[in-house]
Motif scaffolding. Structure first.
Motif, PDB file in Angstrom:
ATOM      1  N   ASN A  91       0.830  -1.207   0.000  1.00  0.00           N
ATOM      2  CA  ASN A  91       0.000   0.000   0.000  1.00  0.00           C
ATOM      3  C   ASN A  91       0.868   1.262   0.000  1.00  0.00           C
ATOM      4  OD1 ASN A  91      -2.399  -1.437   0.020  1.00  0.00           O
ATOM      5  ND2 ASN A  91      -2.523  -1.482   2.260  1.00  0.00           N
ATOM      6  N   ILE A  92       1.959   1.237   0.750  1.00  0.00           N
ATOM      7  CA  ILE A  92       2.861   2.387   0.789  1.00  0.00           C
ATOM      8  C   ILE A  92       3.506   2.603  -0.575  1.00  0.00           C
ATOM      9  CG2 ILE A  92       5.080   3.169   1.711  1.00  0.00           C
ATOM     10  CD1 ILE A  92       4.204   1.993   4.410  1.00  0.00           C
ATOM     11  N   VAL A  93       3.976   1.522  -1.185  1.00  0.00           N
ATOM     12  CA  VAL A  93       4.603   1.635  -2.509  1.00  0.00           C
ATOM     13  C   VAL A  93       3.619   2.207  -3.512  1.00  0.00           C
ATOM     14  CG1 VAL A  93       5.511   0.303  -4.445  1.00  0.00           C
ATOM     15  CG2 VAL A  93       6.308  -0.176  -2.126  1.00  0.00           C
ATOM     16  N   GLN A  94       2.398   1.713  -3.488  1.00  0.00           N
ATOM     17  CA  GLN A  94       1.397   2.177  -4.446  1.00  0.00           C
ATOM     18  C   GLN A  94       1.043   3.644  -4.233  1.00  0.00           C
ATOM     19  OE1 GLN A  94      -1.936  -0.535  -4.257  1.00  0.00           O
ATOM     20  NE2 GLN A  94      -0.613  -2.316  -4.535  1.00  0.00           N
ATOM     21  N   SER A  95       0.870   4.050  -2.980  1.00  0.00           N
ATOM     22  CA  SER A  95       0.435   5.419  -2.701  1.00  0.00           C
ATOM     23  C   SER A  95       1.575   6.424  -2.767  1.00  0.00           C
ATOM     24  CB  SER A  95      -0.234   5.488  -1.330  1.00  0.00           C
ATOM     25  OG  SER A  95       0.685   5.119  -0.310  1.00  0.00           O
ATOM     26  N   GLU A  96       2.769   6.032  -2.296  1.00  0.00           N
ATOM     27  CA  GLU A  96       3.881   6.976  -2.196  1.00  0.00           C
ATOM     28  C   GLU A  96       4.733   7.031  -3.464  1.00  0.00           C
ATOM     29  OE1 GLU A  96       4.407   9.006   0.341  1.00  0.00           O
ATOM     30  OE2 GLU A  96       2.708   8.207   1.477  1.00  0.00           O
TER      31      GLU A  96
END
Length: 319
Positions: free
Chosen positions: A43-48
């Motif tokens: 989720n962090i990779v996708q959002s950030e």
């Protein structure tokens, strides 16, 4: 409390990513509840990194590519747990990272303190205090290396020890020379400023005589990311050249809160960065504090105790 930075550069670096995961697990209770999963990382990779338009097959491949970095960080967490034992408050469970300190082992708070020092730039409210109190923590760690009759004191600007020795250099240097059974150079130009000559921490084991050969060590303490640039500053003959006449070599230490070990024999930084000093990283400082009878949660210096209390306020509520 913490400004998290999930740049690609950090995610690609095993040491930085591991520290970031530890910070998230320990200090983001509201979001993660003391655990961090592969799904959280995705989720962090996708959002950030990939943005709101995450949809394409190629971006899916990128997420898989970044997942390898997560697996490397989890492996490093397992090694840190093996190296530090009960001091280390994190555990790997089925590919997830959990915050599970042994509450009877209070030295885990020292680990969290050093983790915060290492990432001080991401903690604006404590940034200055962490830099100052890291030196005090290093002083406690150095005590464990020397007998209880040794003098261990800070020489850095604005420290309480320096105030007692003499804030201006024209007072501090003669006082230091006396402790070393040494002489101030006749032509030395000693300023009335708080110059520290690159020396943050000093340990002196006096033999109780006037010979010019006591056993002593100088140390530089730094939270800087490029810590290796400081390793030569605490070399006595270099630091005090033309100031104090020293007639023997000494031991120079560099103490850092970072944990740049990849495995038991490999550091992230190359050999040129780790030689020519006694390097004490997060692992060695934790081990020294563990051995020190003078450093306990009930007996911490006030400045360190205040920060530890603030750290505890942000830990997952079930710990």
């Amino acid at each position: 409390m913490i400004d998290f930075d999930w740049s690609e550069e950090i995610i690609r670096d095993a040491v930085d990513l591991t520290d970031c995961i530890e910070l998230v697990v320990a200090f983001s209770d509201d979001d993660y509840g003391g655990r961090f999963t592969h799904a959280d990382f995705q989720n962090i990779v996708q959002s950030e990194l990939l943005g709101d338009d995450y949809s394409s097959f190629f971006q899916g491949e990128q997420v898989d590519d970044f997942s390898a970095s997560f697996e490397v960080a989890v492996d490093l967490i397992k090694r840190r747990a093996l190296w530090l034992g009960a001091i280390y408050p994190f555990k790997e469970k089925d590919g997830e990272v959990w915050f599970e300190p042994q509450t009877t082992e209070k030295h885990y708070l020292s680990y969290l303190f050093l983790l915060a020092c290492s990432c001080h730039n991401r903690i604006p409210s404590l940034k200055h205090a962490l830099r100052v109190q890291f030196e005090n923590l290093c002083k406690e760690a150095m005590r464990a290396l020397f007998p209880d009759w040794a003098e261990v004191f800070l020489f850095s600007q604005n420290s309480d020890d320096r105030r007692e020795l003499g804030w201006p250099a024209n007072k501090a240097i003669p006082a230091l020379a006396k402790k070393l059974n040494a002489q101030v150079e006749p032509d030395a130009q000693l300023p009335d400023t708080q110059k520290e000559y690159g020396i943050d921490l000093i340990a002196i084991c006096s033999f109780g005589d006037e010979l010019e050969y006591p056993f002593f060590a100088f140390a530089q303490c730094t939270v800087a990311e490029e810590w290796w640039k400081k390793k030569h500053e605490a070399r006595a003959r270099q630091a005090l050249s033309g100031v104090v006449r020293l007639n023997t070599d000494h031991t120079n230490f560099l103490l850092i809160p970072h944990f740049p070990r990849i495995n038991a024999t490999e550091w992230r930084e190359g050999r040129p960065h780790t030689i020519d000093c006694i390097l004490c990283d997060r692992y060695r400082i934790c081990r020294l504090l563990e051995k020190s009878n003078s450093f306990t949660q009930q007996n911490m210096p006030p400045g360190i105790s205040e920060i530890v209390q603030k750290i505890q306020e942000h830990l997952p509520k079930n710990h």
